[in-house]
Design a protein around this motif. Structure first.
Motif, PDB file in Angstrom:
ATOM      1  N   MET A  38       0.744  -1.181  -0.167  1.00 48.45           N
ATOM      2  CA  MET A  38      -0.184  -0.266  -0.079  1.00 48.45           C
ATOM      3  C   MET A  38       0.689   1.335   0.156  1.00 48.45           C
ATOM      4  SD  MET A  38      -3.650   0.078   2.177  1.00 48.45           S
ATOM      5  CE  MET A  38      -4.816   0.972   1.671  1.00 48.45           C
ATOM      6  N   ASN A  39       0.355   2.218  -1.009  1.00 49.29           N
ATOM      7  CA  ASN A  39       0.943   3.400  -0.992  1.00 49.29           C
ATOM      8  C   ASN A  39       0.593   4.448   0.074  1.00 49.29           C
ATOM      9  OD1 ASN A  39       2.656   2.125  -3.041  1.00 49.29           O
ATOM     10  ND2 ASN A  39       1.868   2.897  -4.171  1.00 49.29           N
ATOM     11  N   THR A  40      -0.018   4.602   0.975  1.00 47.07           N
ATOM     12  CA  THR A  40      -1.006   5.371   1.809  1.00 47.07           C
ATOM     13  C   THR A  40      -0.915   5.127   3.602  1.00 47.07           C
ATOM     14  OG1 THR A  40      -2.908   4.557   1.229  1.00 47.07           O
ATOM     15  CG2 THR A  40      -2.090   6.428   0.071  1.00 47.07           C
ATOM     16  N   TYR A  41      -1.286   5.042   4.406  1.00 43.70           N
ATOM     17  CA  TYR A  41      -1.631   5.613   5.554  1.00 43.70           C
ATOM     18  C   TYR A  41      -2.659   6.414   5.936  1.00 43.70           C
ATOM     19  CZ  TYR A  41       1.973   8.633   6.651  1.00 43.70           C
ATOM     20  OH  TYR A  41       3.280   9.768   6.443  1.00 43.70           O
ATOM     21  N   PHE A  42      -3.494   6.008   6.749  1.00 43.47           N
ATOM     22  CA  PHE A  42      -4.729   6.141   7.174  1.00 43.47           C
ATOM     23  C   PHE A  42      -3.807   7.342   9.010  1.00 43.47           C
ATOM     24  CE2 PHE A  42      -8.253   6.305   9.767  1.00 43.47           C
ATOM     25  CZ  PHE A  42      -8.957   6.714   9.354  1.00 43.47           C
ATOM     26  N   ILE A  43      -4.717   8.199   9.074  1.00 44.53           N
ATOM     27  CA  ILE A  43      -5.076   9.237  10.498  1.00 44.53           C
ATOM     28  C   ILE A  43      -5.866   9.752  10.940  1.00 44.53           C
ATOM     29  CG2 ILE A  43      -3.127  10.789  11.464  1.00 44.53           C
ATOM     30  CD1 ILE A  43      -0.619  10.441   9.855  1.00 44.53           C
ATOM     31  N   ALA A  44      -5.874   9.805  12.082  1.00 43.72           N
ATOM     32  CA  ALA A  44      -6.966  10.284  12.746  1.00 43.72           C
ATOM     33  C   ALA A  44      -6.724  11.325  13.758  1.00 43.72           C
ATOM     34  CB  ALA A  44      -7.731   8.957  13.851  1.00 43.72           C
ATOM     35  N   GLY A  45      -7.128  12.596  14.119  1.00 44.17           N
ATOM     36  CA  GLY A  45      -7.205  13.411  14.580  1.00 44.17           C
ATOM     37  C   GLY A  45      -8.555  13.562  14.829  1.00 44.17           C
ATOM     38  N   HIS A  46      -8.309  13.824  17.226  1.00 38.95           N
ATOM     39  CA  HIS A  46      -9.941  14.170  17.471  1.00 38.95           C
ATOM     40  C   HIS A  46      -9.750  15.790  18.235  1.00 38.95           C
ATOM     41  CE1 HIS A  46      -9.986  10.332  16.424  1.00 38.95           C
ATOM     42  NE2 HIS A  46      -9.275  10.088  17.289  1.00 38.95           N
ATOM     43  N   ALA A  47     -11.408  16.200  18.825  1.00 38.11           N
ATOM     44  CA  ALA A  47     -11.239  17.412  19.208  1.00 38.11           C
ATOM     45  C   ALA A  47     -12.514  17.960  19.770  1.00 38.11           C
ATOM     46  CB  ALA A  47     -10.211  19.166  18.706  1.00 38.11           C
ATOM     47  N   LYS A  48     -12.342  18.129  20.869  1.00 32.03           N
ATOM     48  CA  LYS A  48     -13.368  18.462  20.930  1.00 32.03           C
ATOM     49  C   LYS A  48     -14.738  19.454  20.243  1.00 32.03           C
ATOM     50  CE  LYS A  48     -14.119  16.887  25.675  1.00 32.03           C
ATOM     51  NZ  LYS A  48     -15.279  15.423  25.691  1.00 32.03           N
ATOM     52  N   LYS A  53      -4.526  19.404  13.994  1.00 25.82           N
ATOM     53  CA  LYS A  53      -3.249  20.105  14.751  1.00 25.82           C
ATOM     54  C   LYS A  53      -3.035  18.566  15.131  1.00 25.82           C
ATOM     55  CE  LYS A  53      -3.608  24.374  15.795  1.00 25.82           C
ATOM     56  NZ  LYS A  53      -3.501  25.849  17.069  1.00 25.82           N
ATOM     57  N   ASP A  54      -3.645  17.803  16.231  1.00 26.32           N
ATOM     58  CA  ASP A  54      -3.774  16.456  16.565  1.00 26.32           C
ATOM     59  C   ASP A  54      -3.016  15.155  15.322  1.00 26.32           C
ATOM     60  OD1 ASP A  54      -3.630  14.523  18.576  1.00 26.32           O
ATOM     61  OD2 ASP A  54      -5.572  13.681  18.281  1.00 26.32           O
ATOM     62  N   VAL A  55      -3.622  15.383  13.806  1.00 25.82           N
ATOM     63  CA  VAL A  55      -3.428  14.606  12.851  1.00 25.82           C
ATOM     64  C   VAL A  55      -1.776  14.403  12.306  1.00 25.82           C
ATOM     65  CG1 VAL A  55      -4.100  14.716   9.831  1.00 25.82           C
ATOM     66  CG2 VAL A  55      -5.943  14.870  11.645  1.00 25.82           C
ATOM     67  N   TYR A  56      -1.790  16.419  12.844  1.00 27.52           N
ATOM     68  CA  TYR A  56      -0.067  17.041  12.400  1.00 27.52           C
ATOM     69  C   TYR A  56       0.718  16.031  13.277  1.00 27.52           C
ATOM     70  CZ  TYR A  56       4.092  19.207  11.132  1.00 27.52           C
ATOM     71  OH  TYR A  56       4.609  19.604  10.516  1.00 27.52           O
ATOM     72  N   ALA A  57       0.589  15.981  14.218  1.00 23.60           N
ATOM     73  CA  ALA A  57       1.152  15.673  15.260  1.00 23.60           C
ATOM     74  C   ALA A  57       1.240  14.128  15.226  1.00 23.60           C
ATOM     75  CB  ALA A  57       0.220  15.217  17.064  1.00 23.60           C
ATOM     76  N   GLN A  58       0.178  13.208  14.986  1.00 22.09           N
ATOM     77  CA  GLN A  58       0.202  11.527  14.515  1.00 22.09           C
ATOM     78  C   GLN A  58       1.430  12.247  13.533  1.00 22.09           C
ATOM     79  OE1 GLN A  58      -0.912   9.219  16.589  1.00 22.09           O
ATOM     80  NE2 GLN A  58      -1.721  11.172  17.730  1.00 22.09           N
ATOM     81  N   PHE A  59       1.225  12.616  12.153  1.00 20.65           N
ATOM     82  CA  PHE A  59       2.023  12.757  11.367  1.00 20.65           C
ATOM     83  C   PHE A  59       3.275  12.949  11.739  1.00 20.65           C
ATOM     84  CE2 PHE A  59       3.993  15.063   8.063  1.00 20.65           C
ATOM     85  CZ  PHE A  59       4.302  13.535   7.099  1.00 20.65           C
ATOM     86  N   GLU A  60       3.512  13.302  12.007  1.00 21.66           N
ATOM     87  CA  GLU A  60       5.322  13.600  13.006  1.00 21.66           C
ATOM     88  C   GLU A  60       6.305  12.804  13.683  1.00 21.66           C
ATOM     89  OE1 GLU A  60       4.646  17.478  15.315  1.00 21.66           O
ATOM     90  OE2 GLU A  60       6.220  18.363  13.871  1.00 21.66           O
ATOM     91  N   LEU A  61       4.405  11.881  14.377  1.00 16.03           N
ATOM     92  CA  LEU A  61       5.475  10.672  14.589  1.00 16.03           C
ATOM     93  C   LEU A  61       5.849   9.179  13.471  1.00 16.03           C
ATOM     94  CD1 LEU A  61       2.363  10.035  17.932  1.00 16.03           C
ATOM     95  CD2 LEU A  61       5.121  10.906  18.133  1.00 16.03           C
ATOM     96  N   VAL A  62       5.238   9.450  12.683  1.00 14.30           N
ATOM     97  CA  VAL A  62       5.309   8.496  12.118  1.00 14.30           C
ATOM     98  C   VAL A  62       6.012   8.338  10.779  1.00 14.30           C
ATOM     99  CG1 VAL A  62       3.160   6.934  11.708  1.00 14.30           C
ATOM    100  CG2 VAL A  62       3.165   8.887  10.405  1.00 14.30           C
ATOM    101  N   SER A  63       5.791   9.683  10.584  1.00 19.47           N
ATOM    102  CA  SER A  63       7.346   9.863   9.571  1.00 19.47           C
ATOM    103  C   SER A  63       8.278   9.904  10.083  1.00 19.47           C
ATOM    104  CB  SER A  63       6.390  11.163   9.169  1.00 19.47           C
ATOM    105  OG  SER A  63       7.492  12.843  10.136  1.00 19.47           O
ATOM    106  N   VAL A  64       8.588  10.199  11.818  1.00 20.00           N
ATOM    107  CA  VAL A  64      10.432  10.078  12.020  1.00 20.00           C
ATOM    108  C   VAL A  64      10.917   9.052  11.942  1.00 20.00           C
ATOM    109  CG1 VAL A  64      11.274  10.218  14.039  1.00 20.00           C
ATOM    110  CG2 VAL A  64      10.038  12.033  13.913  1.00 20.00           C
ATOM    111  N   LYS A  65       9.658   7.996  11.803  1.00 16.73           N
ATOM    112  CA  LYS A  65      10.632   6.070  11.573  1.00 16.73           C
ATOM    113  C   LYS A  65      11.504   5.695   9.857  1.00 16.73           C
ATOM    114  CE  LYS A  65       6.978   4.383  14.512  1.00 16.73           C
ATOM    115  NZ  LYS A  65       6.170   3.569  14.190  1.00 16.73           N
TER     116      LYS A  65
END
Length: 103
Positions: free
Chosen positions: A1-11, A91-103
Motif C-alpha cells: 500500500m502507498n498510503t496510510y491513515f491518520i485520525a485526529g480528535h478534538a472537543k 493539529k492532532d492529525v499533524y502530531a500523529q503524522f510527525e510520529l510516523v514520519s520520523v520512522k
C-alpha cells in the motif's frame, strides 16, 4: 500500500448539531506515504455538505509543509461553529503524522 491513515480528535463546542451525536470531532486523512500529501479526508460534522467541504479543503495539502498553512485555510474558508475544533483536530492529525514520519 502507498498510503496510510491518520485520525485526529478534538472537543466540539456546545450548541452544535454534531454535538448531539458526538462529543468530539474526528478528522481522518489518507496520506501518500512518500510525499505526505492528503489523498482523501473525512470528518464527523453533522451535515454531508459540511463533511464534503472539509474534505475538499484538505485534499491535496502536503503535511510535509507543516500545519500552519492548512490551519490558515480553515480559518479563512470555514465559518461554522466547529472551526476551532477542526483546527485542533488537524493539529492532532499533524502530531500523529510527525510520529510516523520520523520512522
Amino acid at each position: 500500500m502507498n498510503t496510510y491513515f491518520i485520525a485526529g480528535h478534538a472537543k466540539l463546542p456546545q450548541g452544535m448539531a454534531a454535538r448531539n451525536v458526538y462529543d468530539s470531532i474526528t478528522i481522518t486523512v489518507e496520506l501518500d506515504f512518500k510525499y505526505g500529501v492528503i489523498v482523501d479526508a473525512s470528518c464527523t460534522l453533522a451535515t454531508e455538505h459540511g463533511r464534503e467541504y472539509i474534505r475538499q479543503l484538505l485534499r491535496g495539502y502536503c503535511l510535509k509543509d507543516g500545519i500552519e498553512e492548512l490551519i490558515d485555510r480553515v480559518q479563512m474558508y470555514y465559518r461554522g461553529k466547529a472551526g476551532q475544533a477542526i483546527q485542533a483536530g488537524l493539529k492532532d492529525v499533524y502530531a500523529q503524522f510527525e510520529l510516523v514520519s520520523v520512522k
